[in-house]
Design a protein around this motif. Structure first.
Motif, mmCIF file in Angstrom:
data_model
loop_
_atom_site.group_PDB
_atom_site.id
_atom_site.type_symbol
_atom_site.label_atom_id
_atom_site.label_comp_id
_atom_site.label_asym_id
_atom_site.label_seq_id
_atom_site.Cartn_x
_atom_site.Cartn_y
_atom_site.Cartn_z
ATOM 1 N N GLY A 121 0.830 -1.213 0.000
ATOM 2 C CA GLY A 121 0.000 0.000 0.000
ATOM 3 C C GLY A 121 0.860 1.257 0.000
ATOM 4 O O GLY A 121 0.580 2.224 -0.734
ATOM 5 N N ILE A 122 1.908 1.244 0.819
ATOM 6 C CA ILE A 122 2.783 2.416 0.911
ATOM 7 C C ILE A 122 3.482 2.667 -0.435
ATOM 8 O O ILE A 122 3.576 3.815 -0.888
ATOM 9 C CB ILE A 122 3.812 2.235 2.058
ATOM 10 C CG1 ILE A 122 3.085 2.210 3.410
ATOM 11 C CG2 ILE A 122 4.865 3.339 2.020
ATOM 12 C CD1 ILE A 122 3.950 1.734 4.580
ATOM 13 N N ALA A 123 3.931 1.586 -1.070
ATOM 14 C CA ALA A 123 4.597 1.744 -2.375
ATOM 15 C C ALA A 123 3.631 2.357 -3.390
ATOM 16 O O ALA A 123 4.010 3.236 -4.185
ATOM 17 C CB ALA A 123 5.112 0.388 -2.872
ATOM 18 N N ALA A 124 2.378 1.924 -3.349
ATOM 19 C CA ALA A 124 1.378 2.491 -4.268
ATOM 20 C C ALA A 124 1.170 3.971 -3.960
ATOM 21 O O ALA A 124 1.065 4.801 -4.867
ATOM 22 C CB ALA A 124 0.056 1.720 -4.152
ATOM 23 N N GLY A 125 1.125 4.305 -2.688
ATOM 24 C CA GLY A 125 0.941 5.703 -2.292
ATOM 25 C C GLY A 125 2.086 6.577 -2.782
ATOM 26 O O GLY A 125 1.861 7.674 -3.311
ATOM 27 N N ARG A 126 3.317 6.089 -2.616
ATOM 28 C CA ARG A 126 4.468 6.883 -3.063
ATOM 29 C C ARG A 126 4.415 7.113 -4.566
ATOM 30 O O ARG A 126 4.676 8.201 -5.069
ATOM 31 C CB ARG A 126 5.777 6.194 -2.679
ATOM 32 C CG ARG A 126 6.996 7.039 -3.056
ATOM 33 C CD ARG A 126 8.341 6.366 -2.814
ATOM 34 N NE ARG A 126 8.517 5.892 -1.464
ATOM 35 C CZ ARG A 126 8.467 4.612 -1.096
ATOM 36 N NH1 ARG A 126 8.224 3.672 -2.002
ATOM 37 N NH2 ARG A 126 8.645 4.251 0.145
ATOM 38 N N MET A 127 4.045 6.045 -5.270
ATOM 39 C CA MET A 127 4.016 6.097 -6.730
ATOM 40 C C MET A 127 3.045 7.162 -7.256
ATOM 41 O O MET A 127 3.323 7.837 -8.239
ATOM 42 C CB MET A 127 3.570 4.724 -7.228
ATOM 43 C CG MET A 127 3.321 4.647 -8.677
ATOM 44 S SD MET A 127 4.537 3.506 -9.286
ATOM 45 C CE MET A 127 4.147 3.481 -10.970
ATOM 46 N N PHE A 128 1.900 7.315 -6.594
ATOM 47 C CA PHE A 128 0.861 8.197 -7.145
ATOM 48 C C PHE A 128 0.693 9.493 -6.351
ATOM 49 O O PHE A 128 -0.281 10.223 -6.544
ATOM 50 C CB PHE A 128 -0.468 7.440 -7.222
ATOM 51 C CG PHE A 128 -0.417 6.251 -8.140
ATOM 52 C CD1 PHE A 128 -0.300 6.423 -9.515
ATOM 53 C CD2 PHE A 128 -0.440 4.958 -7.639
ATOM 54 C CE1 PHE A 128 -0.227 5.332 -10.370
ATOM 55 C CE2 PHE A 128 -0.374 3.856 -8.487
ATOM 56 C CZ PHE A 128 -0.260 4.044 -9.856
ATOM 57 N N ARG A 129 1.643 9.772 -5.469
ATOM 58 C CA ARG A 129 1.578 10.997 -4.672
ATOM 59 C C ARG A 129 1.681 12.221 -5.581
ATOM 60 O O ARG A 129 2.411 12.207 -6.570
ATOM 61 C CB ARG A 129 2.746 10.916 -3.676
ATOM 62 C CG ARG A 129 3.133 12.139 -2.973
ATOM 63 C CD ARG A 129 4.243 11.810 -1.972
ATOM 64 N NE ARG A 129 5.419 11.189 -2.590
ATOM 65 C CZ ARG A 129 6.566 10.955 -1.974
ATOM 66 N NH1 ARG A 129 6.693 11.260 -0.697
ATOM 67 N NH2 ARG A 129 7.581 10.405 -2.590
ATOM 68 N N GLU A 130 0.932 13.280 -5.224
ATOM 69 C CA GLU A 130 0.992 14.535 -5.990
ATOM 70 C C GLU A 130 1.442 15.657 -5.051
ATOM 71 O O GLU A 130 1.091 15.622 -3.871
ATOM 72 C CB GLU A 130 -0.388 14.890 -6.554
ATOM 73 C CG GLU A 130 -0.907 13.921 -7.591
ATOM 74 C CD GLU A 130 -2.389 14.154 -7.842
ATOM 75 O OE1 GLU A 130 -2.722 15.014 -8.670
ATOM 76 O OE2 GLU A 130 -3.218 13.487 -7.199
ATOM 77 N N PRO A 131 2.162 16.647 -5.573
ATOM 78 C CA PRO A 131 2.643 17.730 -4.715
ATOM 79 C C PRO A 131 1.483 18.452 -4.028
ATOM 80 O O PRO A 131 0.466 18.734 -4.669
ATOM 81 C CB PRO A 131 3.355 18.690 -5.680
ATOM 82 C CG PRO A 131 3.541 17.936 -6.945
ATOM 83 C CD PRO A 131 2.547 16.825 -6.977
ATOM 84 N N GLY A 132 1.642 18.706 -2.735
ATOM 85 C CA GLY A 132 0.651 19.507 -2.015
ATOM 86 C C GLY A 132 -0.567 18.746 -1.545
ATOM 87 O O GLY A 132 -1.431 19.318 -0.886
ATOM 88 N N ILE A 133 -0.650 17.472 -1.900
ATOM 89 C CA ILE A 133 -1.814 16.684 -1.483
ATOM 90 C C ILE A 133 -1.329 15.508 -0.645
ATOM 91 O O ILE A 133 -0.658 14.615 -1.164
ATOM 92 C CB ILE A 133 -2.608 16.193 -2.710
ATOM 93 C CG1 ILE A 133 -3.163 17.418 -3.430
ATOM 94 C CG2 ILE A 133 -3.731 15.259 -2.287
ATOM 95 C CD1 ILE A 133 -3.762 17.129 -4.749
ATOM 96 N N PRO A 134 -1.633 15.513 0.655
ATOM 97 C CA PRO A 134 -1.141 14.427 1.499
ATOM 98 C C PRO A 134 -1.664 13.075 0.998
ATOM 99 O O PRO A 134 -2.835 12.954 0.623
ATOM 100 C CB PRO A 134 -1.718 14.742 2.889
ATOM 101 C CG PRO A 134 -2.245 16.126 2.828
ATOM 102 C CD PRO A 134 -2.461 16.478 1.397
ATOM 103 N N MET A 135 -0.765 12.102 0.997
ATOM 104 C CA MET A 135 -1.134 10.731 0.622
ATOM 105 C C MET A 135 -1.056 9.873 1.877
ATOM 106 O O MET A 135 -0.021 9.847 2.543
ATOM 107 C CB MET A 135 -0.143 10.212 -0.427
ATOM 108 C CG MET A 135 -0.259 8.743 -0.766
ATOM 109 S SD MET A 135 -1.806 8.291 -1.594
ATOM 110 C CE MET A 135 -1.526 8.951 -3.247
ATOM 111 N N VAL A 136 -2.166 9.215 2.211
ATOM 112 C CA VAL A 136 -2.182 8.370 3.404
ATOM 113 C C VAL A 136 -2.322 6.916 2.985
ATOM 114 O O VAL A 136 -3.316 6.531 2.355
ATOM 115 C CB VAL A 136 -3.361 8.741 4.337
ATOM 116 C CG1 VAL A 136 -3.266 7.949 5.641
ATOM 117 C CG2 VAL A 136 -3.377 10.238 4.619
ATOM 118 N N ALA A 137 -1.319 6.097 3.347
ATOM 119 C CA ALA A 137 -1.378 4.666 3.051
ATOM 120 C C ALA A 137 -1.908 3.936 4.279
ATOM 121 O O ALA A 137 -1.579 4.288 5.414
ATOM 122 C CB ALA A 137 0.010 4.148 2.695
#
Ligand SMILES: *Cc1c(COP(=O)(O)O)cnc(C)c1O
Length: 466
Positions: A390-406
């Motif tokens: 899940g974390i790897a998927a989150g890192r992959m699709f993270r966008e600047p300025g938008i928190p990504m929570v895995a």
């Protein structure tokens, strides 16, 4: 709140009936007739609430007409009192813009407890109102069984019988089930495989007189109440990170699509969620669908993340129904075709909508171990194989300025072999399970024959435990 089936041929029901029914009679899944929608002002008013209270407020509109807010609040407080972290669902930062939310602080160390701990109490409450009893029956290859047993242990109106394949679960998994000694809990070690266990459960449900006499019921992942109980932690994380005044994205290690569907429901309720990322292992049916509209069934390949070793994601039907603008006839047609051909014929327009919101990433076991090692080295974070995906998927699709929570769905100590392969050390079991191997066990071994298993269930149900 009233509930409709995704296939349109089952009676409309209220929350309590949907809770007890699970699957609809037409083979469909229940969804609320309308979605409760909150305004920005409503979301802001929920900031800072303790988790159990937030949960009760989010779930309340779904239970309206069946369960009062006061009862729901009491049940939520009781359900999450058994968690061993004061925040219940703590958030940790891993990298710039990348966070993890831990859903594994319940009694069985996996995210199933988030819903199951509430579900057991909801069942007991509704059955008491109706002066009824049920027998929860299920098959498990490991994790779901222990979550169901923990949810039902000692509950007055419930008996629970769980079938596991003898000698084919890990020692930790077996002991998490068999060391629960309450008289309403029965563990059957079936002399066969997990598939045999599943077939036996299906056969018991198909034996109509037996099913009725024993009042059989299930708590599987298509139960709407389980989805409802999974919405609040998305709200909790989003509010902590600035919603409704800032968008948030989520990444979810996915099997049956239940957890990520709850995130979708939160979005449908008006929570500003930007993207939903789905992580899979080599059993990558969802990733293939999101990339190429290829929802075709392949054989299951065992992996380091066994709770995601799936052939089909049953809760996907709920999203399909919504994206078809609730055209139940079309949904039924597509699902019947899928069952017959092993390939889901999703209309292009529907696929485009899904692929616009959901992103998929699949990791094989090697890449999963690399991710675990990286998180341990770079962020001092120990993620189990499911969570690491899940974390790897989150890192992959993270966008600047938008928190990504895995979402972290299991405690690393549940998978000591994989963790040792990746990091060189075996994580210790948390204190609450430290004496697991010293506790007495109780289970009965039974041949993989329907009559033999039904006899055991009958004995368990008729047992008089004063
Ligand atoms: C059940 C489970 C999943 C998959 O969740 P779904 O709701 O089936 O998508 C992921 N990780 C762990 C540890 C689980 O137990």
């Amino acid at each position: 709140m009233r509930y409709v089936s995704t296939r349109g041929q089952a009676p409309v029901r209220d929350f309590s009936s949907v809770l007890l029914a699970g699957l609809a009679e037409d083979g469909g899944l229940y969804l609320p007739e309308t979605w409760p929608v909150l305004t920005a002002e409503d979301w802001r008013a929920l900031r800072g609430l303790p988790y159990p209270e937030l949960a009760a407020r989010i779930i309340a509109p779904y239970a309206e007409g069946s369960i009062s807010f006061d009862v729901l609040l009491r049940l939520c407080r009781e359900a999450y009192a058994s968690f061993d972290h004061a925040a219940i669902v703590p958030l940790t930062q891993l990298e710039d813009g990348l966070f993890v939310q831990e859903l594994f602080h319940g009694p069985t160390l996996a995210f199933k407890d988030m819903a199951m701990q509430l579900l057991g109490r909801l069942f007991d409450h509704v059955l008491e109102q109706r002066d009824e009893h049920v027998t929860i029956v299920g098959a498990t290859s490991g994790d779901t069984g222990s979550a169901a047993i923990e949810a039902c242990r000692g509950r007055a109106r419930l008996k629970v019988v769980i079938l596991h394949p003898e000698g084919r679960t890990s020692d930790v998994q077996r002991r998490q089930m068999t060391t629960v000694l309450e008289p309403n809990v029965t563990n059957l070690a079936v002399q066969g495989t997990f598939d045999d266990c599943q077939d036996l459960v299906k056969a018991m449900f198909a034996d109509a007189p037996f099913r009725q006499d024993m009042r059989l019921s299930a708590v599987n992942s298509i139960n709407w109440a389980r989805i409802a109980a999974q919405i609040p932690y998305y709200v909790y994380a989003a509010l902590a990170l600035g919603a409704p005044d800032r968008e948030v994205s989520f990444a979810v290690p996915t099997g049956n699509f239940g957890n990520v569907l709850a995130a979708w429901a939160a979005r449908r309720m008006g929570l500003p969620i930007r993207a939903l990322c789905v992580g899979s292992n080599r059993n990558d049916i969802l990733t293939r669908f999101l990339h190429d509209n290829d929802m075709s069934v392949h054989g299951v390949v065992p992996s380091l993340s066994p709770s995601m070793d799936i052939q089909v994601s049953s809760n996907f039907e709920r999203l399909l129904f919504e994206l078809l603008n609730r055209d139940a006839a079309a949904c039924a047609r597509i699902m019947t075709g899928f069952r017959q051909t092993g390939r889901m014929d999703v209309p292009d327009a529907v696929w485009r909508q899904a692929a616009g919101l959901f992103h998929g990433l699949a990791l094989d076991d090697e890449a999963t171990k690399t991710e675990i090692r990286h998180l341990n080295d770079a962020s001092l974070y120990l993620a189990d194989p499911h969570s690491a995906i899940g974390i790897a998927a989150g890192r992959m699709f993270r966008e600047p300025g938008i928190p990504m929570v895995a979402m972290a769905t299991a405690h690393p100590a549940k998978f000591p072999d994989a963790m040792e392969q990746a990091t060189g050390t075996r994580p210790a079991l948390p204190k609450r399970l430290g004496d697991l191997f010293d506790r007495p066990e109780r289970y009965e071994v039974v041949p993989a024959r329907l009559e033999a298993v039904e006899d055991k269930v009958r004995a368990a149900v008729l047992k008089n435990f004063a």
